[in-house]
Design a protein around this motif. Structure first.
Motif, PDB file in Angstrom:
ATOM      1  N   PRO B  38       0.945  -1.239   0.053  1.00 22.04           N
ATOM      2  CA  PRO B  38       0.059   0.156  -0.222  1.00 22.04           C
ATOM      3  C   PRO B  38       0.863   1.154   0.119  1.00 22.04           C
ATOM      4  N   LEU B  39       0.210   2.290  -0.578  1.00 19.37           N
ATOM      5  CA  LEU B  39       0.850   3.537  -0.504  1.00 19.37           C
ATOM      6  C   LEU B  39       1.052   4.218   0.926  1.00 19.37           C
ATOM      7  N   PRO B  40       2.417   4.516   1.368  1.00 22.11           N
ATOM      8  CA  PRO B  40       2.587   4.972   2.520  1.00 22.11           C
ATOM      9  C   PRO B  40       1.639   6.282   2.963  1.00 22.11           C
ATOM     10  N   LYS B  41       1.019   6.109   3.952  1.00 20.18           N
ATOM     11  CA  LYS B  41       0.141   7.382   4.209  1.00 20.18           C
ATOM     12  C   LYS B  41       0.576   8.093   5.705  1.00 20.18           C
ATOM     13  N   PRO B  42       0.546   9.416   5.516  1.00 19.58           N
ATOM     14  CA  PRO B  42       1.210   9.888   6.945  1.00 19.58           C
ATOM     15  C   PRO B  42       0.060   9.406   8.152  1.00 19.58           C
ATOM     16  N   ASP B  43       0.649   9.354   9.174  1.00 17.50           N
ATOM     17  CA  ASP B  43       0.075   8.921  10.308  1.00 17.50           C
ATOM     18  C   ASP B  43      -1.077  10.046  10.754  1.00 17.50           C
ATOM     19  N   GLY B  44      -2.290   9.586  10.983  1.00 20.24           N
ATOM     20  CA  GLY B  44      -3.427  10.453  11.409  1.00 20.24           C
ATOM     21  C   GLY B  44      -4.069  11.076  10.284  1.00 20.24           C
ATOM     22  N   VAL B  59      -5.228  14.221  11.828  1.00 21.03           N
ATOM     23  CA  VAL B  59      -5.902  14.276  13.443  1.00 21.03           C
ATOM     24  C   VAL B  59      -5.145  13.529  14.326  1.00 21.03           C
ATOM     25  N   ALA B  60      -5.250  13.974  15.546  1.00 21.51           N
ATOM     26  CA  ALA B  60      -3.985  13.443  16.409  1.00 21.51           C
ATOM     27  C   ALA B  60      -5.037  12.217  17.057  1.00 21.51           C
ATOM     28  N   PRO B  61      -4.401  11.161  17.628  1.00 25.23           N
ATOM     29  CA  PRO B  61      -5.216   9.989  17.918  1.00 25.23           C
ATOM     30  C   PRO B  61      -5.934  10.078  19.053  1.00 25.23           C
ATOM     31  N   GLU B  62      -6.019  11.025  19.842  1.00 21.35           N
ATOM     32  CA  GLU B  62      -6.937  11.198  20.971  1.00 21.35           C
ATOM     33  C   GLU B  62      -8.211  11.964  20.674  1.00 21.35           C
ATOM     34  N   THR B  64     -11.645  13.273  19.208  1.00 20.23           N
ATOM     35  CA  THR B  64     -12.964  12.675  18.811  1.00 20.23           C
ATOM     36  C   THR B  64     -13.590  13.055  17.602  1.00 20.23           C
ATOM     37  N   LEU B  65     -14.446  12.580  17.105  1.00 24.07           N
ATOM     38  CA  LEU B  65     -15.057  12.997  16.019  1.00 24.07           C
ATOM     39  C   LEU B  65     -15.564  14.301  16.341  1.00 24.07           C
ATOM     40  N   TYR B  66     -16.332  14.391  17.660  1.00 20.08           N
ATOM     41  CA  TYR B  66     -16.903  15.560  17.813  1.00 20.08           C
ATOM     42  C   TYR B  66     -15.918  16.816  17.755  1.00 20.08           C
ATOM     43  N   GLN B  67     -14.693  16.638  18.169  1.00 22.24           N
ATOM     44  CA  GLN B  67     -13.723  17.693  17.970  1.00 22.24           C
ATOM     45  C   GLN B  67     -13.478  18.044  16.761  1.00 22.24           C
ATOM     46  N   VAL B  68     -13.452  17.070  15.732  1.00 22.50           N
ATOM     47  CA  VAL B  68     -13.074  17.333  14.358  1.00 22.50           C
ATOM     48  C   VAL B  68     -14.038  18.101  13.848  1.00 22.50           C
ATOM     49  N   ILE B  69     -15.281  17.686  13.904  1.00 21.36           N
ATOM     50  CA  ILE B  69     -16.651  18.121  13.292  1.00 21.36           C
ATOM     51  C   ILE B  69     -16.750  19.617  13.723  1.00 21.36           C
ATOM     52  N   HIS B  70     -16.845  19.600  14.964  1.00 25.95           N
ATOM     53  CA  HIS B  70     -17.264  21.029  15.755  1.00 25.95           C
ATOM     54  C   HIS B  70     -16.233  22.028  15.752  1.00 25.95           C
ATOM     55  N   ASP B  71     -14.727  21.373  16.285  1.00 27.48           N
ATOM     56  CA  ASP B  71     -13.802  22.438  16.388  1.00 27.48           C
ATOM     57  C   ASP B  71     -13.192  22.854  15.202  1.00 27.48           C
ATOM     58  N   LYS B  72     -13.088  21.729  14.219  1.00 24.35           N
ATOM     59  CA  LYS B  72     -12.040  22.068  12.960  1.00 24.35           C
ATOM     60  C   LYS B  72     -13.100  22.260  11.829  1.00 24.35           C
ATOM     61  N   LEU B  73     -14.096  21.500  11.654  1.00 28.16           N
ATOM     62  CA  LEU B  73     -14.641  21.882  10.401  1.00 28.16           C
ATOM     63  C   LEU B  73     -15.843  23.106  10.753  1.00 28.16           C
ATOM     64  N   ALA B 106     -11.640  10.071  16.031  1.00 26.14           N
ATOM     65  CA  ALA B 106     -11.553  10.488  14.523  1.00 26.14           C
ATOM     66  C   ALA B 106     -10.987   9.542  13.775  1.00 26.14           C
ATOM     67  N   ILE B 107      -9.894   9.243  14.523  1.00 25.77           N
ATOM     68  CA  ILE B 107      -8.917   8.600  13.297  1.00 25.77           C
ATOM     69  C   ILE B 107      -9.597   7.048  13.025  1.00 25.77           C
ATOM     70  N   GLU B 108     -10.523   6.746  13.729  1.00 24.72           N
ATOM     71  CA  GLU B 108     -11.116   5.279  13.278  1.00 24.72           C
ATOM     72  C   GLU B 108     -12.288   5.475  12.243  1.00 24.72           C
ATOM     73  N   CYS B 109     -12.276   6.624  11.691  1.00 28.23           N
ATOM     74  CA  CYS B 109     -13.588   7.212  10.799  1.00 28.23           C
ATOM     75  C   CYS B 109     -13.028   7.527   9.530  1.00 28.23           C
ATOM     76  N   ASP B 110     -11.851   6.840   9.043  1.00 26.31           N
ATOM     77  CA  ASP B 110     -11.259   7.009   7.616  1.00 26.31           C
ATOM     78  C   ASP B 110     -12.041   6.532   6.779  1.00 26.31           C
ATOM     79  N   GLY B 111     -12.579   7.361   5.774  1.00 25.63           N
ATOM     80  CA  GLY B 111     -13.350   6.790   4.675  1.00 25.63           C
ATOM     81  C   GLY B 111     -14.824   6.867   4.724  1.00 25.63           C
ATOM     82  N   LYS B 112     -15.420   7.510   5.986  1.00 23.03           N
ATOM     83  CA  LYS B 112     -16.660   7.524   6.363  1.00 23.03           C
ATOM     84  C   LYS B 112     -17.568   8.792   5.861  1.00 23.03           C
ATOM     85  N   THR B 113     -18.702   8.446   5.725  1.00 21.38           N
ATOM     86  CA  THR B 113     -19.603   9.612   5.260  1.00 21.38           C
ATOM     87  C   THR B 113     -20.588  10.033   6.412  1.00 21.38           C
ATOM     88  N   ILE B 114     -20.639  11.159   6.498  1.00 20.05           N
ATOM     89  CA  ILE B 114     -20.917  11.716   7.772  1.00 20.05           C
ATOM     90  C   ILE B 114     -22.303  12.928   7.415  1.00 20.05           C
TER      91      ILE B 114
END
Ligand code: FES
Ligand code: FES
Lengths: 808, 199
Positions: B38-44, B59-62, B64-73, B106-114
């Motif tokens: 596979p293509l090497p992919k940056p961590d996170g 994203v940092a490993p800790e 949450t999806l909330y943090q990413v959607i609310h604070d980042k997006l 968040a890190i477990e949500c790669d490829g997801k549709t939300i």
């Protein structure tokens, strides 16, 4: 006699001061009272666009965290923040011994001066009220140090690096043991844990001894109530940002104006340099209306000082566990003695109430205000325990409802009478009978109506009282459960009070702005203000907007507490609209070449009364009425704008200001008690309120069914549980602190009647506080009616039911 | 935005530094030219499709999806209320299922549709109007969480009855006690959807 001519200021004051019975409707209601008016905040809230303080993120913003005490009572001997200060990402550390804060106490502001009178709130009574202290008096108290860092995680990790050497001290949790001579004293060296509260220690009316002599039946009983709390949706949050000597604040508070006043006083920042934003508020219920507590004044000061230190914006949000920093003011134990004649007339009530950490109200006030009972005596004692401060919790009347409901239910039962009859027999006001109220109604031009009678009749019919009510413990249902019913009543929420101000501006395009800061806690206030302005000004509802998120506009509407949201603000916006209307007609007179009196406004159009075809849209009238404009070919005119101020009554001074309560309510409940499990299943609740006038019917009903869930939860499940061995609060989360879900209780039936008797605008009363306050005490009588055993120990959890039944 | 957070890095080939417009283009190049997978992919590095828009996020490993959607997006319709999986207020729809974003990394949500409440509103879903009409909000803090939960229900059961609605929404807390209005609002939305469908 020549009347003294009033100057401009005194005129404003006189126009703005509430006068009894003067608010007769002057316009036809089109929006007021209508169903289906589109909610102001509906789309924003449903779509997630509505912003709350917790949503605020600023460029470069830091996140702050505060240390909390792990012990119920302890002193810091040593605080080492060295490692935390060096932790990467930490930008500011504020210690209790920092010169900016050292020894600084929480401060408050109401009651006459800008200083909160010490008896005004639970925090003020506590022996320690330093913003950041080295002394903890309850587990979870903010102490020692606050840290601001690049992320919330870094701030939390840095807190873990703080080393504290604690000296644990003996503590006391049980209010009933707090006065024992060997109880640990919260104030070192004091000889008692009693809190002096002269105003509330004794309430007396008539002569109880005489009253008991006249009685044919005398009963005595004891009742207890445990602590519960607001547990609102949005966590306590604040964002502070400095720009030179100017401070910008985002606060989650009911009373941002007061919090600004306090901050100015405390940190010596001129008020005109503080720019406060108040966004939507995720609940409050009085929680965010004590600007002087740790959770408000405390976090505000910390955020402001950390922001100064770090020279970056700082956001401080307490977490869910930290939000358990206070509780309702009805942590109490009461002893009652009640005397009555056989016909149901109560002749005397004596009560002794013991409260912990704060006596919000004495417990006897509703008997004073709502009844003709001539002889009352209430002794109140407040003690310190190592628990957080207590204060109002939707609402401060809980102790009064608790005492009135139990007194009436116990005595009706002892006399073998229907409690609804006993209520009507003793209905009155400050020891006087109903003829006093009837005279008052006549003299002040109110319609003569007995709304208690009307509420009781409507409620009885709705719940089938006459067919289903029965002596205690006598009706088993086919499903094996015991059936119970109960009823209670009050008049208290006709006690609107408060002060507010607002302007109404007609924009250059004819649209209308209501200008004032106001905190929305969910009671749909802005829609009602817009309905009032629409009808009073004669413009379309759709043409009106309010944008109340900014305190810098200079006007502020009364905060949503004391059931006086609409009660005061309805007057404010009504008066402002009428004044703006006068301005608009004065301008229009010129355009029409007619006297202003010959004109009227309807549907956002000005027209000649005698010739309605002669009309001009408001937008054309105000075409050149602008606040500013650069060079134009014609002369401009000043904008159409006017403002009003209104003040409404004084808290707790009903009779002094000549305002007996005239709007009543009755609440009925039906339960089934499972005698095997102890579970109390609520099957029906009927709330009947005389709301005087419903400005927004859906909002009235929303408060009634919404309050029912809160009331039932508080009666049956919500309690704060402290570990007696450690003083640690064990259920600091919403899994273990249980409140109502959709499936727990049925939706209530809500009936309102409109007598126009209220002291609020258009004869309205408060509706936001009462149902949630009335329902909890009702569960005691309901369970008694079901199982025939008294459980006067709230909340009524299944273990208490089983114990009462002798099963455990 | 925090220092440790950055938007999608350029799609540069780690072997020859060739630049590509899309990640998929880069992937095809690496497989074809450098014969490696596979293509090497940056961590996170994760890819999320939120309300129809694709985002690549480090994203940092800790987090949450909330943090990413609310604070980042910056999607404020995702609300934290209880802070720990007890209230449903932070619900988003992930691959068709309502999930708690405060309890999801968040890190477990790669490829997801939300989907969030904002997306549901933008799409003109009738739930929004029926919620407004029924006053199904007071303070409104919990409301977007109910909207997402209800939308997920209607997606899998377009004609729910009252008890199915109550069961679906039973995990959402509302301190203001708006509960009786939700079944009414959801039933109305279901009716509107049906009418729209039959047109
Ligand atoms: S905040 Fe996620 S479930 Fe409550
Ligand atoms: S509307 Fe306030 S928590 Fe639900």
């Amino acid at each position: 006699m020549t009347e003294k001519k009033l100057g401009p200021y005194q005129t404003l004051k006189q126009e703005g001061t509430y006068k009894i019975g003067y608010d007769k409707p002057t316009v036809d209601f089109k929006q007021i009272g209508k169903r289906g008016v589109r909610r102001y905040d509906g789309f924003e809230k449903a779509s997630g666009k509505a912003l709350y303080t917790r949503d605020v993120n600023l460029p470069g913003m830091l996140y702050a965290k505060v240390l909390s005490s792990p012990y119920a009572r302890a002193r810091m001997l040593r605080l080492d923040t060295g490692k935390a200060e060096k932790y990467p990402g930490v930008r500011a550390v504020l210690r209790y011994d920092d010169p900016a804060i050292n020894g600084q106490e929480l401060t408050g502001s109401i009651a006459g001066t800008t200083r909160m009178a010490p008896e005004s709130a639970g925090w003020a009574m506590l022996p320690v009220k330093t913003i950041l202290s080295d002394q903890a008096i309850f587990e979870g108290q903010m102490v020692g140090v606050a840290i601001a860092a690049d992320t919330e995680q870094i701030a939390s990790e840095a807190l873990k690096l703080v080393k504290v050497e604690w000296e644990e001290q003996p503590f006391i949790l049980d209010k009933e043991k707090a006065l024992d001579s060997d109880a640990p004293k919260l104030i070192s060296g004091a000889d008692s844990n009693k809190i002096a509260d002269e105003d509330r220690e004794l309430t007396e009316q008539g002569d109880v001894e005489k009253g008991f002599q006249e009685a044919e039946e005398i009963i005595e009983f004891t009742a207890r109530r445990d602590a519960h709390l607001w547990a609102g949706a949005e966590l306590p949050s604040v964002v502070a940002r400095w720009s030179g000597d100017k401070l910008e604040m985002w606060v989650h508070e009911q009373q941002p104006y007061l919090s600004k006043l306090i901050l100015a006083e405390q940190l010596n920042i001129p008020m005109n340099k503080i720019h406060t934003h108040s966004l939507y508020q995720g609940c409050s219920f009085g929680e965010r209306c004590n600007p002087s507590n740790w959770s408000q004044n405390g976090i505000n000061v910390l955020a402001v000082l950390l922001a100064k230190k770090a020279d970056r914006p700082v956001k401080l949000v307490l977490n869910r566990a930290e939000k358990f920093y206070g509780f309702s003011g009805d942590l109490m134990v009461s002893q009652f003695k009640v005397g009555a004649r056989r016909d149901g007339t109560i002749t005397a009530v004596q009560m002794n109430n013991l409260f912990a950490n704060y006596m919000c109200t004495t417990g006897v006030e509703h008997l004073v205000e709502n009844t003709k009972i001539p002889n009352l005596r209430c002794e109140g004692t407040t003690v310190f325990v190592n628990k957080p401060p207590a204060w109002w919790n939707r609402c401060e009347q809980l102790p009064n409802v608790f005492c009135q409901t139990l007194v009436f239910d116990h005595i009706a039962d002892a006399l073998g009478m229907d409690p609804t009859e006993v209520a009507l027999l003793n209905d009155g006001c400050e020891g006087r009978d109903k003829s006093y109220l009837e005279d008052f109604q006549r003299e002040n031009g109110f319609e003569p109506r007995d709304s208690l009678k009307e509420c009781i009749a409507a409620g009885k019919k709705a719940i089938g009282w006459d067919e289903n009510w029965h002596p205690p413990g006598t009706r088993q249902l086919p499903n094996g459960r015991m059936h119970g019913m109960a009823f209670t009543w009050s008049h208290d929420w006709d006690d609107t009070r408060g002060t507010g101000s607002a302007a109404v501006l007609i924009q250059n395009d004819g649209s209308v702005s209501i200008i004032a800061q106001h905190s929305d806690v969910g009671v749909n206030p802005w829609t009602t203000y817009m309905q009032i302005v629409a009808d009073e000004l004669g413009v379309r509802y759709e043409d009106i907007e309010i944008n109340p998120f900014d305190l810098n506009v200079g006007f502020a509407l009364m905060s949503p507490d004391g059931s006086c949201n609409l009660g005061s603000n309805g007057y404010v916006v009504k008066k402002a609209a009428r004044k703006a209307r006068r301005m608009l007609l004065d301008l229009a007179a010129d355009k029409f070449d007619l006297p202003a009196e010959a004109l009227d406004i309807e549907d956002s159009t000005v027209f000649e009364k005698a010739n309605p075809d002669n009309r001009m849209p408001v937008k054309d009238v105000v075409k050149m009425a602008v606040p500013m404009l650069n060079a134009v070919g014609i002369w401009t005119e000043p904008p159409v704008l006017d403002w009003a101020w209104h003040t409404q009554g004084l808290w707790g001074m009903a009779l002094e200001t000549g305002r007996p309560r005239m709007c009543r309510q009755a609440n009925f409940i039906e339960v089934e008690v499972d005698t095997e499990t102890g579970e109390v299943c609520v099957t029906r609740v009927v709330n009947v309120n005389d709301v005087g006038k419903a400005i927004s019917p859906e909002t009235v009903e929303g408060q009634m069914y919404g309050g029912t869930y809160m009331g039932l939860g508080r009666a049956l499940a919500e309690e704060m549980v402290w570990d007696p061995a450690t003083g640690v609060l064990l259920n600091r989360n919403l899994l273990d602190y249980k409140y109502a879900t959709m499936l727990d209780y049925p939706a209530s039936d809500n009936i309102y009647i409109e007598t126009g008797l209220g002291h609020g605008p258009y004869g309205s009363t408060g509706i936001g506080e009462n149902t949630a306050t009335m329902i909890p005490a009702l569960l005691g009588p309901a369970v008694y009616n079901a199982i025939g055993k008294r459980i006067d120990d709230f909340p009524i959890t299944p273990n208490k039911v089983l114990k009462a039944l002798g099963k455990i | 935005m925090n220092a440790d957070f950055q938007q999608t890095p350029n799609n540069l080939c780690p072997y020859c530094s060739a630049a590509f417009e899309t990640f998929d283009g880069l992937k095809a190049h690496v497989v074809a030219v450098h014969k490696t997978e596979p293509l090497p992919k940056p961590d996170g590095l994760i890819q999320l499709t939120v309300n129809g828009q694709s985002h690549k996020l480090l994203v940092a490993p800790e987090w949450t999806l909330y943090q990413v959607i609310h604070d980042k997006l910056g999607l404020t319709g995702v609300k934290m209320f209880c802070d720990r999986g007890a209230c449903g207020s932070c619900t988003v729809i992930m691959d068709g299922r309502p999930i708690l974003s405060c309890m999801t990394l968040a890190i477990e949500c790669d490829g997801k549709t939300i989907e969030t409440a904002e997306g549901i509103a933008e799409a003109g879903h009738p739930l929004i109007d029926s919620y407004v009409n029924h006053h199904t909000m007071q303070c409104g803090y919990c409301t977007p969480g109910f909207i997402t939960t209800a939308k997920a229900l209607l997606d899998r059961n377009p004609e729910p009855n009252e008890s199915e609605i109550m069961q679906a929404l039973a995990g959402n807390l509302c301190r203001c006690g708006t509960y009786p209005q939700h079944p009414k609002a959801v039933l109305e939305a279901a009716r509107t959807l049906k009418e729209e469908h039959s047109k």
